[in-house]
Design an enzyme around this catalytic site. Structure first.
Site, short mmCIF file in Angstrom:
data_model
loop_
_atom_site.label_atom_id
_atom_site.label_comp_id
_atom_site.label_asym_id
_atom_site.label_seq_id
_atom_site.Cartn_x
_atom_site.Cartn_y
_atom_site.Cartn_z
N TYR A 279 12.47 -1.90 -5.74
CA TYR A 279 12.60 -0.76 -7.28
C TYR A 279 13.28 0.49 -6.97
O TYR A 279 12.72 1.20 -6.31
CB TYR A 279 11.11 -0.96 -7.66
N TYR A 327 22.46 -2.16 -12.55
CA TYR A 327 22.28 -3.42 -13.25
C TYR A 327 21.83 -3.14 -14.66
O TYR A 327 22.40 -3.41 -15.53
CB TYR A 327 21.68 -4.58 -12.37
#
Length: 384
Positions: A279, A327
């Site tokens: 993450y 992204y």
């Protein structure tokens, strides 16, 4: 009882669009991605007897989709909630409480369609001891500790900037990534300062989107149209709801504890991991993750990234979809990381790494407040 090889992810999909989606609510994004994941699994809503999600009520999602669940999970601990949902679903399936669980995510993080305003409750630890002093949102809380890490281990701003530089290399290979242009360290350091020492390009995106996975028993997984991705091990942990109360501002105890549990259950070594998703709400989070999961020693992560080991062609490909920095990042990013791990193990990712049989995904909740780790593997790994 070990999870290893007893359940699998058989469907994984994301919403048709990512980025700015002003005509769909958060609940619609849950439904859209959930239906897409079921199609990916060759299943329909009638095959689902469990629903899990964070942000929205799982009962609302089930009702919206026409599912009559016997298992519900509304665990909400931030962006790592989905890793916990997978672990909980596996436990429920093994206990015979359900057979197929749909885990959905949908968030209108940018357009704010159907989203509830968020603020720490005034009676909470954060509401009493951090918010009055300005520690309200992620850009003002996540960077706490970065300067301590830099001073303690000698990391330079240029070395920290290498994290988004490398992740743009992956994003350049992914047509769905929002930011695909490659960047330099100078580009990062000349971008707007957001919260010292983090610049704009060291902070995650703010987007709309959804993603979902389908988890089922190993017996049922064998009947799907795509190769199952087996859950080898999982772990979850928490430290504190207030970042100021971390035992060590240069390391996440939640990362360490969740990772240790997942690796122990999976029975795999770090050298057996082919692919890694960590993450990345901010540039330093993957650095903490590399160290706290045990892939490198303390103070070695930034050198590891700088030397290209996590980049295309490196020995530990990391955040291969471009991550939250390039992204997409809807606010709670964890489900997108899981989907990329599934794609890599299946061999169908946009920036596919050769020979991925085992992938590890680490989720962060809040500002290092909670963590979930999944070790995923192909069928031959699960059977070994």
């Amino acid at each position: 009882m070990s999870i290893r090889g007893r359940v699998a992810i058989v469907g994984a999909a994301e919403s048709e669009q990512l980025g700015r989606i002003p005509d769909k609510s958060a609940l619609q994004l849950h439904a859209e991605s959930g239906l897409a994941a079921l199609r990916d699994a060759g299943l329909g809503v009638a095959d689902v007897d469990g629903v899990a999600c964070a942000g929205e009520s799982p009962l609302d999602v089930a009702n919206y989709l026409g599912i009559n669940p016997s298992y519900l999970d509304g665990t909400m601990v931030g962006g790592t909630s989905f890793m916990l949902h997978v672990r909980h679903a596996a436990a429920a399936i093994m206990a015979g409480l359900c057979e197929t669980v749909l885990i959905t995510h949908g968030e209108s993080g940018r357009s704010r369609v159907g989203m509830q305003p968020w603020a720490p409750a005034p009676q909470s630890m954060r509401g009493q001891f951090e918010v009055p002093y300005g520690g309200v949102f992620a850009p003002s809380t996540f960077p706490i500790g970065v300067l301590r890490y830099m001073k303690q281990y000698g990391m330079t701003p240029e070395q920290l900037a290498m994290v988004p530089v490398v992740q743009r290399k992956w994003a350049a290979l992914n047509p769905r990534a929002k930011l695909r242009d490659e960047i330099t360290v100078d580009d990062v350091l000349s971008s707007k300062m957001i919260s010292y020492p983090l610049h704009l390009l060291e902070c995650c995106l703010v987007t709309d989107g959804g993603a979902a996975v389908v988890v089922t028993s190993a017996a049922r997984a064998a009947d799907g149209p795509k190769p199952p991705v087996y859950l080898l091990g999982a772990g979850e942990a928490g430290e504190s709801s207030a970042i100021s109360q971390m035992a060590d501002l240069t390391s996440s105890r939640a990362f360490r504890d969740a990772g240790r549990a997942a690796f122990a259950e999976a029975g795999v070594s770090h050298s057996e991991v082919d692919h890694l998703m960590i993450y990345d709400a901010f540039a330093h989070v993957p650095l903490y993750g590399l160290e706290d999961l045990g892939f490198v020693g303390r103070g070695e992560s930034f050198g590891f990234v700088e030397e290209g080991h996590t980049a295309p062609g490196g020995r530990l490909p990391m955040n291969t979809n471009g991550g939250g920095l390039a992204y997409t990042h809807t606010g709670m990013y964890g489900m997108f990381a899981i989907c990329e791990s599934v794609r890599q193990v299946r061999g169908e990712a946009a920036a596919q790494v050769d020979g991925v049989r085992t992938s590890v995904v680490l989720g962060n909740g809040g500002s290092f407040m909670s963590a979930g780790v999944l070790v995923l593997g192909a069928e031959e790994v699960a059977a070994a």
